[in-house]
Design a protein around this motif. Structure first.
Motif, PDB file in Angstrom:
ATOM      1  N   SER A 142       0.835  -1.204   0.000  1.00 21.04           N
ATOM      2  CA  SER A 142       0.000   0.000   0.000  1.00 21.04           C
ATOM      3  C   SER A 142       0.870   1.254   0.000  1.00 21.04           C
ATOM      4  O   SER A 142       0.579   2.238  -0.695  1.00 21.04           O
ATOM      5  CB  SER A 142      -0.927  -0.007   1.216  1.00 21.04           C
ATOM      6  N   ARG A 172     -14.814  -3.608   2.229  1.00 25.64           N
ATOM      7  CA  ARG A 172     -13.691  -2.972   2.928  1.00 25.64           C
ATOM      8  C   ARG A 172     -13.910  -2.938   4.434  1.00 25.64           C
ATOM      9  O   ARG A 172     -12.960  -2.943   5.206  1.00 25.64           O
ATOM     10  CB  ARG A 172     -13.465  -1.544   2.411  1.00 25.64           C
ATOM     11  N   TYR A 176     -11.147  -3.425   7.388  1.00 26.14           N
ATOM     12  CA  TYR A 176     -10.850  -2.417   8.415  1.00 26.14           C
ATOM     13  C   TYR A 176     -10.911  -3.024   9.819  1.00 26.14           C
ATOM     14  O   TYR A 176     -10.100  -2.686  10.680  1.00 26.14           O
ATOM     15  CB  TYR A 176     -11.845  -1.251   8.331  1.00 26.14           C
ATOM     16  N   LYS A 202     -11.288   3.516  -3.833  1.00 25.82           N
ATOM     17  CA  LYS A 202     -10.956   2.621  -2.712  1.00 25.82           C
ATOM     18  C   LYS A 202      -9.790   3.193  -1.918  1.00 25.82           C
ATOM     19  O   LYS A 202      -9.791   3.180  -0.687  1.00 25.82           O
ATOM     20  CB  LYS A 202     -10.607   1.224  -3.235  1.00 25.82           C
ATOM     21  N   ASP A 206      -9.891   4.195   1.955  1.00 24.24           N
ATOM     22  CA  ASP A 206      -8.939   3.492   2.826  1.00 24.24           C
ATOM     23  C   ASP A 206      -8.080   4.470   3.625  1.00 24.24           C
ATOM     24  O   ASP A 206      -7.873   4.297   4.833  1.00 24.24           O
ATOM     25  CB  ASP A 206      -8.021   2.590   1.997  1.00 24.24           C
TER      26      ASP A 206
END
Length: 302
Positions: A142, A172, A176, A202, A206
């Motif tokens: 990420s 998602r 999380y 997304k 995020d």
């Protein structure tokens, strides 16, 4: 300053010459009267208006010449002075691209092996440890994605498609809640189709939610609501001291925390690419609320 001085000096000399002409004319008339002469006294007439026009003309020419000289010179000097900075930025960008590429290859090998091990592990303790390894790998990947996006944010080409934002958020939410089990992420909403770059949307969500999870205390709640063309993400964590600054590149509210200060800068960049507006309300020790207005990506479906 030099032009103003020139104008004042020119005007002063003009006035002196005018006075001198008047004195000469008066002296001529006086001598004719004393000597009984009929000589014609000729007084030079100076047109003040023409004199002022001439001065203004000279000033305009001087300003034009000054601009023709200064502007190209200033542009050339600016280009020369900025060249080292531009070359440094290009070198840093190239370095980051190279580092990300070099890290990505062994990281992919590690992830593949960890996933294979997960299938064969029997003990729950080892499964949990392996799950954390996989989670750490995903966090590094990420970070790679965020670094690469930050380098090309201003010239990024959107990959637009239609998708259900509600479905994405349900998916998602599970992730999380796995990131930090002591913080509870709640979601409520209904089907809402949008037309946007799904990967970037997304990433936008995020970055906001993971920030909220990261800076919330144990047993705290983070709420996500999809309602009436808006997406609301709210937490009850430490809040922000300078909410107007948090979208700036490399800005970090807490200098002691890990990170590069890119998360919310990327949020702002993705929002700008999709023409989305974001309202941010935050108070220290009370919490933070993001309101993302989705009309630009829902209206594209019409």
């Amino acid at each position: 300053m030099s032009l103003l001085y020139y104008y004042k000096e020119r005007n002063r000399l003009f006035q002196e010459l005018k006075v001198a002409n008047k004195l000469e004319y008066a002296e001529c008339q006086h001598m004719n009267k004393i000597l009984g002469l009929n000589d014609v006294c000729d007084m030079k007439i100076i047109d003040e208006i023409d004199g002022i026009k001439s001065v203004y003309g000279d000033i305009a020419v001087a300003l034009l010449l000054l601009m023709l000289f200064v502007l190209p010179s200033g542009y050339y000097l600016a280009m020369i002075s900025l060249r080292p900075m531009r070359e440094s930025i290009e070198t840093i960008d190239s370095f980051i691209h190279g580092i990300v590429h070099d890290i990505n290859t062994p990281l992919s090998v590690i992830k593949l092996n960890a996933q294979t091990m997960q299938l064969g592990l029997k003990q729950k303790e080892f499964q949990e440890q392996n799950r954390r390894i996989l989670q750490g790998i995903d966090e590094i990947k990420s970070l790679e994605e965020q670094l690469l996006f930050s380098l090309k944010a201003e010239r990024y080409v959107l990959n637009v498609s239609e998708f259900d934002l509600h479905e994405l958020l349900v998916e998602r939410q599970k992730f999380y809640n796995e990131v930090r089990k002591s913080v509870h992420v709640h979601y409520e909403g209904s089907v809402l189709h949008v037309k946007a770059d799904k990967a970037l949307i997304k990433r936008l969500i995020d970055n906001i939610v993971l920030n909220a999870v990261k800076f919330s205390s144990r047993d705290a709640d983070v709420t996500i609501r999809l309602q009436a063309q808006t997406l609301v993400i709210e937490d009850y964590g430490i809040g922000m001291e300078h909410p107007k600054e948090v979208f700036n590149k490399y800005y970090r509210e807490d200098q002691s925390s890990k990170g590069l200060g890119l998360g919310l800068y990327i949020v702002a960049s993705i929002a700008a690419l999709h023409d989305l507006s974001i309202d941010l309300i935050s108070k220290r020790h009370i919490g933070t609320r993001f309101v993302i207005h989705l009309h630009p990506i829902t209206s594209r479906l019409q």
